[in-house]
Design an enzyme around this catalytic site. Structure first.
Site, PDB file in Angstrom:
ATOM      1  N   GLU A  92      -5.846  -7.787 -44.991  1.00  0.00           N
ATOM      2  CA  GLU A  92      -5.690  -9.699 -45.033  1.00  0.00           C
ATOM      3  C   GLU A  92      -4.943  -9.897 -46.399  1.00  0.00           C
ATOM      4  O   GLU A  92      -3.938 -10.779 -46.124  1.00  0.00           O
ATOM      5  CB  GLU A  92      -6.500  -8.784 -46.975  1.00  0.00           C
ATOM      6  CG  GLU A  92      -7.576 -10.436 -47.984  1.00  0.00           C
ATOM      7  CD  GLU A  92      -8.008 -11.030 -46.920  1.00  0.00           C
ATOM      8  OE1 GLU A  92      -8.128 -11.957 -47.500  1.00  0.00           O
ATOM      9  OE2 GLU A  92      -9.236 -10.785 -46.301  1.00  0.00           O
ATOM     10  N   GLN A  93      -3.660  -8.843 -46.697  1.00  0.00           N
ATOM     11  CA  GLN A  93      -2.688  -9.595 -47.208  1.00  0.00           C
ATOM     12  C   GLN A  93      -1.484 -10.052 -46.168  1.00  0.00           C
ATOM     13  O   GLN A  93      -0.837 -10.626 -45.747  1.00  0.00           O
ATOM     14  CB  GLN A  93      -1.631  -8.032 -48.308  1.00  0.00           C
ATOM     15  CG  GLN A  93      -2.316  -7.976 -49.318  1.00  0.00           C
ATOM     16  CD  GLN A  93      -1.410  -7.020 -50.118  1.00  0.00           C
ATOM     17  OE1 GLN A  93      -0.893  -6.169 -49.237  1.00  0.00           O
ATOM     18  NE2 GLN A  93      -1.458  -7.202 -51.804  1.00  0.00           N
TER      19      GLN A  93
ATOM     20  N   LEU B  85      13.975  -3.132 -45.062  1.00  0.00           N
ATOM     21  CA  LEU B  85      13.195  -2.719 -44.322  1.00  0.00           C
ATOM     22  C   LEU B  85      12.337  -2.688 -45.743  1.00  0.00           C
ATOM     23  O   LEU B  85      12.903  -2.116 -47.187  1.00  0.00           O
ATOM     24  CB  LEU B  85      12.762  -1.165 -44.531  1.00  0.00           C
ATOM     25  CG  LEU B  85      11.305  -0.146 -44.448  1.00  0.00           C
ATOM     26  CD1 LEU B  85      10.231  -1.040 -43.514  1.00  0.00           C
ATOM     27  CD2 LEU B  85      11.708   1.053 -43.884  1.00  0.00           C
TER      28      LEU B  85
ATOM     29  N   GLY C  80       5.606  -2.336 -48.555  1.00  0.00           N
ATOM     30  CA  GLY C  80       4.845  -2.670 -49.238  1.00  0.00           C
ATOM     31  C   GLY C  80       5.029  -3.588 -49.702  1.00  0.00           C
ATOM     32  O   GLY C  80       5.211  -3.865 -50.471  1.00  0.00           O
TER      33      GLY C  80
ATOM     34  N   CYS D  54      -4.636  -2.003 -68.823  1.00  0.00           N
ATOM     35  CA  CYS D  54      -3.387  -1.657 -68.625  1.00  0.00           C
ATOM     36  C   CYS D  54      -2.470  -2.329 -69.189  1.00  0.00           C
ATOM     37  O   CYS D  54      -1.865  -1.913 -70.124  1.00  0.00           O
ATOM     38  CB  CYS D  54      -3.355  -1.907 -67.079  1.00  0.00           C
ATOM     39  SG  CYS D  54      -3.997  -0.465 -65.486  1.00  0.00           S
TER      40      CYS D  54
ATOM     41  N   SER E 114      -2.203  -3.184 -44.861  1.00  0.00           N
ATOM     42  CA  SER E 114      -3.444  -4.121 -45.493  1.00  0.00           C
ATOM     43  C   SER E 114      -3.487  -5.321 -44.827  1.00  0.00           C
ATOM     44  O   SER E 114      -2.852  -5.879 -44.890  1.00  0.00           O
ATOM     45  CB  SER E 114      -3.770  -4.782 -47.079  1.00  0.00           C
ATOM     46  OG  SER E 114      -3.925  -6.039 -47.780  1.00  0.00           O
TER      47      SER E 114
ATOM     48  N   TRP F 280       1.892  -9.815 -50.429  1.00  0.00           N
ATOM     49  CA  TRP F 280       1.572 -11.193 -49.633  1.00  0.00           C
ATOM     50  C   TRP F 280       2.954 -11.898 -49.613  1.00  0.00           C
ATOM     51  O   TRP F 280       2.870 -12.915 -49.285  1.00  0.00           O
ATOM     52  CB  TRP F 280       0.829 -12.361 -50.972  1.00  0.00           C
ATOM     53  CG  TRP F 280      -0.631 -12.152 -50.553  1.00  0.00           C
ATOM     54  CD1 TRP F 280      -1.244 -12.599 -50.035  1.00  0.00           C
ATOM     55  CD2 TRP F 280      -1.193 -11.189 -52.043  1.00  0.00           C
ATOM     56  NE1 TRP F 280      -2.632 -11.624 -50.126  1.00  0.00           N
ATOM     57  CE2 TRP F 280      -2.874 -10.931 -51.308  1.00  0.00           C
ATOM     58  CE3 TRP F 280      -0.858 -10.658 -53.164  1.00  0.00           C
ATOM     59  CZ2 TRP F 280      -3.502 -10.220 -52.585  1.00  0.00           C
ATOM     60  CZ3 TRP F 280      -2.424  -9.347 -54.541  1.00  0.00           C
ATOM     61  CH2 TRP F 280      -3.197  -9.977 -53.565  1.00  0.00           C
TER      62      TRP F 280
ATOM     63  N   TYR G 209       2.131  -9.452 -56.992  1.00  0.00           N
ATOM     64  CA  TYR G 209       1.146  -8.819 -57.478  1.00  0.00           C
ATOM     65  C   TYR G 209       2.178  -7.349 -58.586  1.00  0.00           C
ATOM     66  O   TYR G 209       1.427  -6.580 -58.003  1.00  0.00           O
ATOM     67  CB  TYR G 209      -0.062  -8.462 -57.156  1.00  0.00           C
ATOM     68  CG  TYR G 209      -0.704  -7.819 -57.663  1.00  0.00           C
ATOM     69  CD1 TYR G 209      -1.418  -8.109 -58.354  1.00  0.00           C
ATOM     70  CD2 TYR G 209      -2.119  -7.288 -57.023  1.00  0.00           C
ATOM     71  CE1 TYR G 209      -2.344  -7.453 -59.455  1.00  0.00           C
ATOM     72  CE2 TYR G 209      -2.993  -6.333 -57.118  1.00  0.00           C
ATOM     73  CZ  TYR G 209      -3.354  -6.363 -59.077  1.00  0.00           C
ATOM     74  OH  TYR G 209      -4.091  -6.004 -59.071  1.00  0.00           O
TER      75      TYR G 209
END
Length: 415
Positions: free
Chosen positions: A207-208, A179, A182, A365, A205, A185, A143
């Site tokens: 969920e991710q 490292l 962010g 976008c 997150s 998935w 993403y």
């Protein structure tokens, strides 16, 4: 409606906008110079008044609610393009320009984030149902901006090329510790582990992280990848490499120096970081009210002047800078097309209003990267001047080596 038409007319120097109001009166605006064209219809007699005060946000909400619709032959991108190619604030009088400038300054002040708010705001977007993202992303759920060697590449090809490009820039050696700030998935972490390095991934997150851990386990890479549910500000350690993709946009106005301070703190003296972020080539600004309210609360795309001011204050070397001008336009084009093709499935997950909102987000976008001030920047930053090879040929060499290995693997599988 006449007052709104008078406000829009001098603004629309390029292209044409046709508005059919709630009384079925047609207004033809602009047309003085070639440009995009759009035809829209208002279904709310009070909408023109609301648009005069906050055209971007109220216009977006009217589209989401169905109070503003597109006439046949018009796509939402056409409407966005009309406003994108005509630069500057809509308000034209000196007093209104002064008020707009004050409002922008106030918005920048409000966008300064603290740690607690930043976590909640990031989760607002990334903790949505993963099935939504599966409707328009590639199989790896990447993403962020892909890397198109040709505009005709498929999304899958371009995202694979993006991962190759980033891994090439990391110049990994077996046993290195990385490292990732962010982690999405998990696709990049998986590639880093497959290259023989160990990687710790910071992500706020849950969920991710849940999906990413499942993917890592399925590949048997648990000993090489660790996911940590923490913000970058909460973490300590030192690494040979740091990589951050699509994260700096969530740092927020006023926090870029702290972000690069953490990058510096977590680098070994001989290490370096790869930073991939959306940027703007124009001076510092603000996030549009629609994106700020509905899509990325707290999100802000930095001007390059803000980025380099932050690296300067942290005494970091910017060893390489690459600008990807159109790659995110192609990425968003493909995402938007896939989302629209899966509209009914997205509607089953959420509702029609959400689908309109998401279509507007992707379309706005997309147009922004085609006609606006945004692009993507990839930086290599280090504490020492000689941490990165002195010429950038190593990036191309590494990419070609990976492509050769992949080609050999494909040939052996088809044999």
């Amino acid at each position: 409606m006449r007052a709104l038409a008078r406000m829009l007319e001098p603004f629309l120097e390029k292209g044409r906008l046709t508005i059919i109001d709630a009384q079925n009166t047609r207004y033809e605006l602009g047309g003085r110079a070639p440009g995009p064209e759009a035809v829209i219809r208002f279904h709310d007699r009070w909408l023109p008044m609301k648009l005069m005060w906050d055209p971007e946000l109220k216009g977006a909400e009217a589209y989401m609610d169905g109070r503003l619709t597109l006439e046949e032959g018009t796509h939402v991108n056409d409407l966005v393009s009309v406003f994108t190619v005509n630069r500057g604030p809509l308000n034209a009088t000196p007093l209104q320009k002064m008020l707009w400038s004050f409002k922008e300054g106030h918005t920048r002040k409000k966008q300064r984030l603290n740690l607690h708010r930043n976590k909640a705001q990031v989760r607002h977007h990334y903790d949505l149902n993963t099935d939504l993202y599966r409707l328009f992303l590639d199989d790896g759920l990447n993403y962020s901006c892909a890397y198109y060697r040709s505009p005709e590449d498929t999304l899958e090809q371009a995202q694979a090329a993006k991962l190759d490009h980033l891994i090439a820039k990391l110049d990994l050696k077996p046993g290195m510790e990385v490292l990732e700030i962010g982690g999405g998935w998990g696709s990049l972490a998986i590639r880093i582990a497959q290259a023989g390095a160990k990687v710790k991934v910071l992500n706020v997150s849950p969920e991710q992280i849940k999906i990413a851990e499942q993917r890592v386990a399925a590949l048997g890479l648990q000993n090489s990848v660790e996911f940590i549910c923490k913000d970058y500000n909460e973490f300590h350690g030192q690494f040979d490499r740091i990589i951050s993709v699509g994260m700096m946009e969530h740092v927020g106005i006023g926090n870029f120096e702290a972000y690069f301070a953490k990058v510096k703190e977590c680098l070994t003296p001989t290490g370096y970081a790869v930073i991939h972020s959306i940027g703007r080539y124009t001076p510092p600004g603000t996030t549009g009210p629609f994106l700020l309210k509905y899509i990325f609360p707290g999100g802000y795309v930095p001007a390059l002047s803000e980025v380099f001011a932050a690296t300067e204050k942290q005494d970091l070397w910017v060893c390489d800078a690459e600008i990807l001008r159109l790659h995110y336009y192609y990425t968003l084009r493909d995402w938007r097309r896939r989302f629209e093709a899966n509209w009914d499935k997205a509607k089953a997950l959420y509702d029609e209003r959400f689908c309109r909102m998401w279509q507007l987000y992707l379309g706005a976008c997309e147009v922004g990267f085609r006609e606006g001030s945004t692009m993507v920047v990839q930086l290599l930053v280090s504490r020492e001047r000689d941490a990165v090879p002195i010429i950038r040929d190593f990036i191309t060499d590494n990419e070609r080596q990976m492509q050769a290995i992949e080609s050999d693997s494909n040939r052996s599988q088809s044999a």
